[in-house]
Design a protein around this motif. Structure first.
Motif, mmCIF file in Angstrom:
data_model
loop_
_atom_site.group_PDB
_atom_site.id
_atom_site.type_symbol
_atom_site.label_atom_id
_atom_site.label_comp_id
_atom_site.label_asym_id
_atom_site.label_seq_id
_atom_site.Cartn_x
_atom_site.Cartn_y
_atom_site.Cartn_z
ATOM 1 N N ALA A 1 0.969 -1.103 0.149
ATOM 2 C CA ALA A 1 0.183 -0.015 -0.008
ATOM 3 C C ALA A 1 0.944 1.325 -0.005
ATOM 4 C CB ALA A 1 -0.888 -0.062 1.227
ATOM 5 N N VAL A 2 1.921 1.370 0.786
ATOM 6 C CA VAL A 2 2.635 2.486 0.701
ATOM 7 C C VAL A 2 3.285 2.578 -0.616
ATOM 8 C CG1 VAL A 2 4.741 3.494 1.916
ATOM 9 C CG2 VAL A 2 3.107 2.246 3.404
ATOM 10 N N GLY A 3 4.010 1.641 -1.030
ATOM 11 C CA GLY A 3 4.768 1.389 -2.165
ATOM 12 C C GLY A 3 3.969 2.065 -3.409
ATOM 13 N N MET A 4 2.597 1.629 -3.479
ATOM 14 C CA MET A 4 1.472 2.220 -4.351
ATOM 15 C C MET A 4 1.403 3.634 -4.306
ATOM 16 S SD MET A 4 -1.541 -0.850 -4.735
ATOM 17 C CE MET A 4 -2.455 0.105 -5.725
ATOM 18 N N PHE A 5 1.347 4.055 -2.770
ATOM 19 C CA PHE A 5 1.141 5.514 -2.769
ATOM 20 C C PHE A 5 2.354 6.204 -3.200
ATOM 21 C CE2 PHE A 5 1.626 9.315 0.168
ATOM 22 C CZ PHE A 5 0.449 9.852 -0.230
ATOM 23 N N ALA A 6 3.627 5.769 -2.799
ATOM 24 C CA ALA A 6 4.617 6.166 -3.416
ATOM 25 C C ALA A 6 4.838 6.407 -4.882
ATOM 26 C CB ALA A 6 5.931 5.614 -2.957
ATOM 27 N N MET A 7 4.285 5.430 -5.800
ATOM 28 C CA MET A 7 4.428 5.184 -7.040
ATOM 29 C C MET A 7 3.510 6.406 -7.515
ATOM 30 S SD MET A 7 6.344 3.495 -9.304
ATOM 31 C CE MET A 7 5.235 2.832 -10.475
ATOM 32 N N THR A 8 2.483 6.422 -6.975
ATOM 33 C CA THR A 8 1.246 7.335 -7.355
ATOM 34 C C THR A 8 1.561 8.810 -7.289
ATOM 35 O OG1 THR A 8 -0.739 5.495 -6.804
ATOM 36 C CG2 THR A 8 -1.220 7.888 -7.002
ATOM 37 N N SER A 9 2.266 9.048 -6.161
ATOM 38 C CA SER A 9 2.986 10.408 -6.043
ATOM 39 C C SER A 9 3.767 10.691 -7.003
ATOM 40 C CB SER A 9 3.216 10.655 -4.582
ATOM 41 O OG SER A 9 2.320 10.134 -3.571
ATOM 42 N N GLY A 10 4.789 9.695 -7.488
ATOM 43 C CA GLY A 10 5.571 10.101 -8.410
ATOM 44 C C GLY A 10 4.993 10.219 -9.591
ATOM 45 N N CYS A 11 4.276 9.497 -10.144
ATOM 46 C CA CYS A 11 3.598 9.461 -11.639
ATOM 47 C C CYS A 11 2.624 10.558 -11.608
ATOM 48 C CB CYS A 11 2.745 8.168 -11.910
ATOM 49 S SG CYS A 11 3.892 6.757 -11.741
ATOM 50 N N ALA A 12 2.309 11.224 -10.504
ATOM 51 C CA ALA A 12 1.248 12.362 -10.617
ATOM 52 C C ALA A 12 2.074 13.545 -11.187
ATOM 53 C CB ALA A 12 0.690 12.803 -9.244
ATOM 54 N N PHE A 13 3.412 13.739 -10.876
ATOM 55 C CA PHE A 13 3.900 14.901 -11.539
ATOM 56 C C PHE A 13 5.054 14.469 -12.760
ATOM 57 C CE2 PHE A 13 7.522 13.597 -8.394
ATOM 58 C CZ PHE A 13 8.481 13.343 -9.252
ATOM 59 N N GLN A 14 5.482 13.201 -12.895
ATOM 60 C CA GLN A 14 6.108 12.549 -13.903
ATOM 61 C C GLN A 14 5.167 12.444 -15.164
ATOM 62 O OE1 GLN A 14 7.265 8.884 -12.260
ATOM 63 N NE2 GLN A 14 9.102 10.028 -11.151
ATOM 64 N N TYR A 15 4.147 12.010 -15.234
ATOM 65 C CA TYR A 15 3.255 11.896 -16.267
ATOM 66 C C TYR A 15 1.870 12.772 -16.181
ATOM 67 C CZ TYR A 15 6.064 7.817 -16.773
ATOM 68 O OH TYR A 15 7.121 6.883 -17.003
ATOM 69 N N GLY A 16 1.603 13.567 -15.085
ATOM 70 C CA GLY A 16 0.542 14.390 -14.869
ATOM 71 C C GLY A 16 0.834 15.673 -15.443
ATOM 72 N N LEU A 17 2.099 16.266 -15.742
ATOM 73 C CA LEU A 17 2.165 17.830 -16.247
ATOM 74 C C LEU A 17 1.364 18.082 -17.256
ATOM 75 C CD1 LEU A 17 5.888 18.539 -15.397
ATOM 76 C CD2 LEU A 17 3.995 18.953 -13.973
ATOM 77 N N PRO A 18 1.157 17.059 -18.411
ATOM 78 C CA PRO A 18 0.262 17.809 -19.231
ATOM 79 C C PRO A 18 -1.095 18.446 -18.919
ATOM 80 C CG PRO A 18 1.071 15.720 -20.122
ATOM 81 C CD PRO A 18 1.450 15.998 -18.390
ATOM 82 N N TYR A 19 -1.625 18.203 -17.828
ATOM 83 C CA TYR A 19 -2.633 18.896 -16.962
ATOM 84 C C TYR A 19 -2.614 20.438 -16.846
ATOM 85 C CZ TYR A 19 -4.915 14.284 -17.612
ATOM 86 O OH TYR A 19 -5.310 13.029 -18.156
ATOM 87 N N LEU A 20 -1.414 20.622 -16.868
ATOM 88 C CA LEU A 20 -0.776 22.033 -16.567
ATOM 89 C C LEU A 20 -0.507 22.731 -17.785
ATOM 90 C CD1 LEU A 20 1.499 21.993 -13.619
ATOM 91 C CD2 LEU A 20 -0.919 22.850 -13.518
ATOM 92 N N ILE A 21 -0.744 22.007 -19.027
ATOM 93 C CA ILE A 21 -0.457 22.771 -20.418
ATOM 94 C C ILE A 21 -1.380 24.048 -20.561
ATOM 95 C CG2 ILE A 21 -0.792 22.584 -22.865
ATOM 96 C CD1 ILE A 21 0.460 19.827 -22.668
ATOM 97 N N PRO A 22 -2.654 23.960 -20.416
ATOM 98 C CA PRO A 22 -3.394 25.285 -20.367
ATOM 99 C C PRO A 22 -2.830 26.427 -19.611
ATOM 100 C CG PRO A 22 -4.844 23.428 -20.222
ATOM 101 C CD PRO A 22 -3.492 23.080 -19.849
ATOM 102 N N ALA A 23 -2.449 26.105 -18.593
ATOM 103 C CA ALA A 23 -2.047 27.291 -17.643
ATOM 104 C C ALA A 23 -0.496 27.490 -17.891
ATOM 105 C CB ALA A 23 -1.679 26.611 -16.069
ATOM 106 N N LEU A 24 0.148 26.587 -18.342
ATOM 107 C CA LEU A 24 1.475 26.992 -18.978
ATOM 108 C C LEU A 24 1.282 27.937 -20.450
ATOM 109 C CD1 LEU A 24 3.385 23.809 -18.557
ATOM 110 C CD2 LEU A 24 3.928 25.912 -17.522
ATOM 111 N N ARG A 25 0.375 27.722 -21.115
ATOM 112 C CA ARG A 25 -0.121 28.287 -22.371
ATOM 113 C C ARG A 25 -0.616 30.064 -21.967
ATOM 114 N NH1 ARG A 25 -3.478 25.676 -26.934
ATOM 115 N NH2 ARG A 25 -2.381 27.644 -28.002
#
Length: 437
Positions: free
Chosen positions: A15-39
């Motif tokens: 469970a802790v390992g999954m939370f760690a992976m989820t937290s890491g992937c949120a910024f590693q692969y989730g930054l496209p959701y900031l593209i409108p703000a960056l634009r």
């Protein structure tokens, strides 16, 4: 009693390992959701796409060093230190205003967060016996789409308060995960020298090269759909970001289910490549519908976009499992290292390249172009795969007693095909891990 406590401990570690992976992937692969703000800050779509790809570039550069560090010093502190460093870099990025400085921060955060991919899978291999490892690894692999789902839910509304707010939340998640890992996780017992290694390079035949090639081709439509889905809905269809985010979060959750379902299908069918080919062809059909809808302005594009998002991720685990099983225990680590690095390297190129194409020609031609990639992948997938997965080579491996694997032995020797299911880009040197992609 000791066995019951050990069982509770291993699921807590998972469970802790999954939370760690989820937290890491949120910024590693989730930054496209900031593209409108960056634009909104004046960046072009191509520039914003390049910034969104920076964490993946950092990931590719440091996967192998983090894996070596976990091998030498243990998983707990490698996992905690990488996530902690990544969180601090993201907090610092909230105060950076230049495009170059922001890209450097994103690259460093991705490089640091790669420790989650290099360590969390090794924890599962050490803590879980063979009879539970397939389920545990399947659950762990859902962390990538869950991380992207978290980003889809949080980042669009947070970006309304400014990019800095979104980055602070991402940094806080990473730091929280690092503290939880340090407090809860314990390294499994170190294994004896590995057994069951197979001599001779599997690269003497074209099978692995074709598996690498097919899986890499499938990365292009996967990231084309996922990176620009929010921008397509907002810019082309007039959706508010706060409405598009929840839809795309549901797509990520459905994608996690699709990975698990594809893995189960391949178990029942007794084949990885058959389901992989069929799913690639199905994805091509849905992408063609998406392209037609985008070209004509039809509402069918909105319906096809979520379906494409689910189907284009469904083959990830199949390709990694096929590579591990064919390579065998002696070569699975190296083969999966090649597989992981190439996929992530291509993924890092998709966002800026497709962003430039969309900016020049529009979404319709871009989606039409990527239809070709799964069609070619379906042709490249080997027609017949003679797996080289090894049988258990020790009593512990055979009876599922959970004896940790030798560092770098990949898990194929200990568990046959079961240990390598539901895999994605992420950890070189392990048959049970993998962008996401």
């Amino acid at each position: 009693m000791d066995e019951e406590q050990g069982d509770r401990r291993r699921w807590l570690v998972l469970a802790v390992g999954m939370f760690a992976m989820t937290s890491g992937c949120a910024f590693q692969y989730g930054l496209p959701y900031l593209i409108p703000a960056l634009r909104d800050e004046g960046l072009s779509l191509s520039q914003a796409g390049l910034l969104a790809a920076c964490p993946t570039i950092g990931l590719v550069l440091t996967l192998t060093p983090w894996g070596a560090a976990a091998d030498r010093w243990g998983e707990r502190w490698v996992l905690a230190s990488g996530l902690g460093l990544g969180g601090l870099v993201l907090l610092g990025a909230a105060r950076v205003h230049s495009t170059v400085g922001l890209g450097a921060c994103f690259l460093l955060a991705g490089a640091a967060g790669a420790s989650a991919h290099a360590s969390s899978g090794r924890l599962i291999l050490g803590w879980f016996p063979a009879r539970q490892r397939g389920l545990a690894m399947g659950l762990r692999q859902t962390s990538l789409p869950l991380g992207v789902a978290v980003a889809a839910l949080l980042l669009p509304p947070l970006a309304g308060h400014g990019r800095a707010t979104a980055l602070v939340v991402l940094g806080g998640l990473s730091l929280g995960a690092a503290l939880l890992v340090a407090a809860v996780v314990r390294d499994p017992a170190r294994p004896p020298a590995g057994a069951g290694r197979r001599a001779g390079s599997p690269y003497r035949t074209p099978v692995l090269w074709r598996l690498h090639g097919a899986a890499t081709l499938l990365v292009v439509p996967q990231f084309t759909v996922s990176v620009f889905a929010l921008v397509f809905l907002v810019d082309e269809r007039g959706w508010p970001p706060a409405a598009a985010g929840p839809l795309l979060a549901c797509v990520q959750v459905a994608g996690a289910g699709a990975r698990l379902a594809a893995g189960r299908w391949s178990d029942v069918a007794g084949s990885r490549v058959g389901p992989m080919r069929r799913l690639a062809l199905t994805a091509a059909g849905v992408l063609a519908v998406l392209a037609a809808g985008a070209l004509t302005g039809s509402a069918v594009a909105v319906a096809a976009l979520p379906a494409a998002g689910v189907l284009t991720v469904s083959t990830n685990g199949l390709s990694f499992t096929a590579v591990a099983e064919y390579a065998g225990s002696a070569w699975a680590g190296r083969a999966l290292g090649v597989h992981t690095t190439v996929q992530n390297a291509v993924a890092a190129c998709v966002a800026p390249t497709m962003g430039a194409l969309i900016g020049a020609a529009g979404y319709g031609p871009a989606y039409a172009l990527v239809v070709a990639f799964p069609l070619v992948a379906a042709a490249v997938v080997p027609s017949l795969l003679h797996e080289k997965s090894d049988r258990p080579t020790s009593r512990a491996a055979a009876d599922g007693s959970g004896t940790p694997l030798a560092a770098g032995s990949t898990g194929v020797a200990a568990t046959g095909a079961r240990a390598s299911h539901f895999t994605e880009p992420g950890l070189p040197g392990s048959a049970c891990n993998g962008p996401g992609r």
